[in-house]
Design an enzyme around this catalytic site. Structure first.
Site, PDB file in Angstrom:
ATOM      1  N   ARG A  45     -11.495  11.529  -6.943  1.00  0.00           N
ATOM      2  CA  ARG A  45     -10.856  12.012  -5.712  1.00  0.00           C
ATOM      3  C   ARG A  45     -11.737  13.020  -4.993  1.00  0.00           C
ATOM      4  O   ARG A  45     -12.541  13.716  -5.606  1.00  0.00           O
ATOM      5  CB  ARG A  45      -9.526  12.685  -6.047  1.00  0.00           C
ATOM      6  CG  ARG A  45      -8.389  11.713  -6.198  1.00  0.00           C
ATOM      7  CD  ARG A  45      -7.078  12.485  -6.328  1.00  0.00           C
ATOM      8  NE  ARG A  45      -5.949  11.595  -6.206  1.00  0.00           N
ATOM      9  CZ  ARG A  45      -5.310  11.347  -5.068  1.00  0.00           C
ATOM     10  NH1 ARG A  45      -5.667  11.947  -3.952  1.00  0.00           N
ATOM     11  NH2 ARG A  45      -4.301  10.516  -5.049  1.00  0.00           N
ATOM     12  N   THR A 101      -1.518   8.242  -5.024  1.00  0.00           N
ATOM     13  CA  THR A 101      -1.817   7.361  -3.880  1.00  0.00           C
ATOM     14  C   THR A 101      -0.510   6.726  -3.380  1.00  0.00           C
ATOM     15  O   THR A 101       0.051   5.853  -4.037  1.00  0.00           O
ATOM     16  CB  THR A 101      -2.818   6.267  -4.318  1.00  0.00           C
ATOM     17  OG1 THR A 101      -3.818   6.891  -5.122  1.00  0.00           O
ATOM     18  CG2 THR A 101      -3.447   5.602  -3.127  1.00  0.00           C
ATOM     19  N   HIS A 192       0.459   0.541  -9.669  1.00  0.00           N
ATOM     20  CA  HIS A 192       1.074   1.791  -9.229  1.00  0.00           C
ATOM     21  C   HIS A 192       2.522   1.887  -9.686  1.00  0.00           C
ATOM     22  O   HIS A 192       3.339   1.034  -9.383  1.00  0.00           O
ATOM     23  CB  HIS A 192       1.017   2.022  -7.716  1.00  0.00           C
ATOM     24  CG  HIS A 192       1.016   3.505  -7.425  1.00  0.00           C
ATOM     25  ND1 HIS A 192       2.153   4.260  -7.394  1.00  0.00           N
ATOM     26  CD2 HIS A 192      -0.011   4.362  -7.243  1.00  0.00           C
ATOM     27  CE1 HIS A 192       1.832   5.516  -7.185  1.00  0.00           C
ATOM     28  NE2 HIS A 192       0.527   5.618  -7.105  1.00  0.00           N
TER      29      HIS A 192
HETATM   30  N1  PXP Z   1      -4.016   1.296  -8.830  1.00  0.00           N
HETATM   31  C1  PXP Z   1      -4.474   2.154  -7.902  1.00  0.00           C
HETATM   32  C2  PXP Z   1      -5.346   1.612  -6.820  1.00  0.00           C
HETATM   33  C3  PXP Z   1      -4.166   3.533  -7.959  1.00  0.00           C
HETATM   34  O1  PXP Z   1      -4.629   4.357  -7.010  1.00  0.00           O
HETATM   35  C4  PXP Z   1      -3.391   3.998  -9.036  1.00  0.00           C
HETATM   36  C5  PXP Z   1      -3.084   5.470  -9.145  1.00  0.00           C
HETATM   37  O2  PXP Z   1      -4.238   6.210  -9.275  1.00  0.00           O
HETATM   38  C6  PXP Z   1      -2.954   3.073  -9.999  1.00  0.00           C
HETATM   39  C7  PXP Z   1      -3.258   1.726  -9.859  1.00  0.00           C
HETATM   40  C8  PXP Z   1      -2.189   3.493 -11.200  1.00  0.00           C
HETATM   41  O3  PXP Z   1      -0.950   4.044 -10.853  1.00  0.00           O
HETATM   42  P1  PXP Z   1      -0.085   4.749 -11.951  1.00  0.00           P
HETATM   43  O4  PXP Z   1      -0.838   5.949 -12.401  1.00  0.00           O
HETATM   44  O5  PXP Z   1       1.183   5.089 -11.235  1.00  0.00           O
HETATM   45  O6  PXP Z   1       0.113   3.756 -13.061  1.00  0.00           O
END
Ligand code: PXP
Length: 240
Positions: A45, A101, A192
């Site tokens: 980040r 995100t 996500h």
């Molecule tokens: N995919 C992407 C592109 C992300 O930005 C994130 C979060 O950093 C994730 C997957 C994973 O999300 P989570 O941490 O909620 O499982």
């Protein structure tokens, strides 16, 4: 079989809370691979709130480990990513004030910038992916931008499931995008907010080739241990 990408950002979050060296994301990356993770995801980040430059460099230099580096379209970060040469990059939107995100990229607004970045990484033999909302229009634009893959943001679906609300319309939207993207020849990923339950739901979509999961895996590891949690996810994915 679908692949599992394990996002280890929050190992770094925990380490940074103490400002020392433990727990080490490099050890987590190796252990996750040993336990069956198909790739490791890290997000460098702009504010470096979890993964730092030295983590990204070390993790990308581990042999026989596929690294998916998430980055914003900020030119300084793009230039760092080109130097440390991950296997894959995933472009994501970034907002300093967000906890995580919150949505997909604004493709319309950043079309030209993103097209140039994709072409740069492709020239360096790095697989490219765009983190997008489940929208047919964004799938079309992604194809025009010549990305290898798209990653569908599953955050809204996950929130609906977790709050026991009706998630079927959101699921249908995701399925429609996956079928359309597959026809266009894009490789489809999703991620996500996924936990065991939402992964079971999303895993039923056969067009999805890769799931990227972070927060739940690391959080649940406090109770069950990282090896067990990764094995559980591999089992869920395998059944579909
Ligand atoms: N995919 C992407 C592109 C992300 O930005 C994130 C979060 O950093 C994730 C997957 C994973 O999300 P989570 O941490 O909620 O499982």
């Amino acid at each position: 079989m679908k692949r599992l990408g394990v996002n280890i950002d929050h190992i770094a979050t925990l380490r940074n809370a103490r400002g020392e060296f433990h727990p080490d994301p490099v050890i987590a990356a190796r252990l996750a691979k040993k336990m069956g993770a198909d790739s490791i995801t890290i997000h460098l980040r702009e504010d470096r709130r979890h993964i730092k430059d030295f983590d990204a460099k070390k993790i990308c230099s581990i042999k026989n480990l596929l690294i998916n580096l998430e980055i914003s379209i900020n030119p300084k970060i793009v230039s760092i990513a080109l130097k440390i040469k991950p296997n894959f990059i995933c472009l994501v939107p970034e907002n300093r004030n967000e906890v995580t995100t919150e949505g997909g990229l604004n493709l319309k607004k950043n079309k030209n910038k993103i097209k140039k970045i994709i072409s740069l990484f492709k020239k360096n033999n790095i697989r490219t992916s765009l983190f997008i909302n489940p929208s047919i229009n964004d799938v079309k634009i992604s194809k025009d931008l010549d990305t290898d893959c798209i990653e569908i943001h599953t955050g809204r679906l996950a929130n609906l499931v977790k709050s026991k609300k009706n998630y079927l319309n959101e699921l249908k939207r995701i399925i429609k995008c996956c079928i359309f993207a597959n026809k266009l020849g894009l490789e489809i990923h999703a991620g996500h907010g996924l936990d065991y339950k939402t992964t079971r739901i999303i895993s039923k979509i056969k067009e999805i080739k890769e799931l990227n999961i972070g927060h739940f895996i690391i959080g649940e590891s406090v109770f069950q241990g990282l090896p067990k949690v990764i094995r559980n996810f591999k089992e869920i994915i395998k059944k579909k």
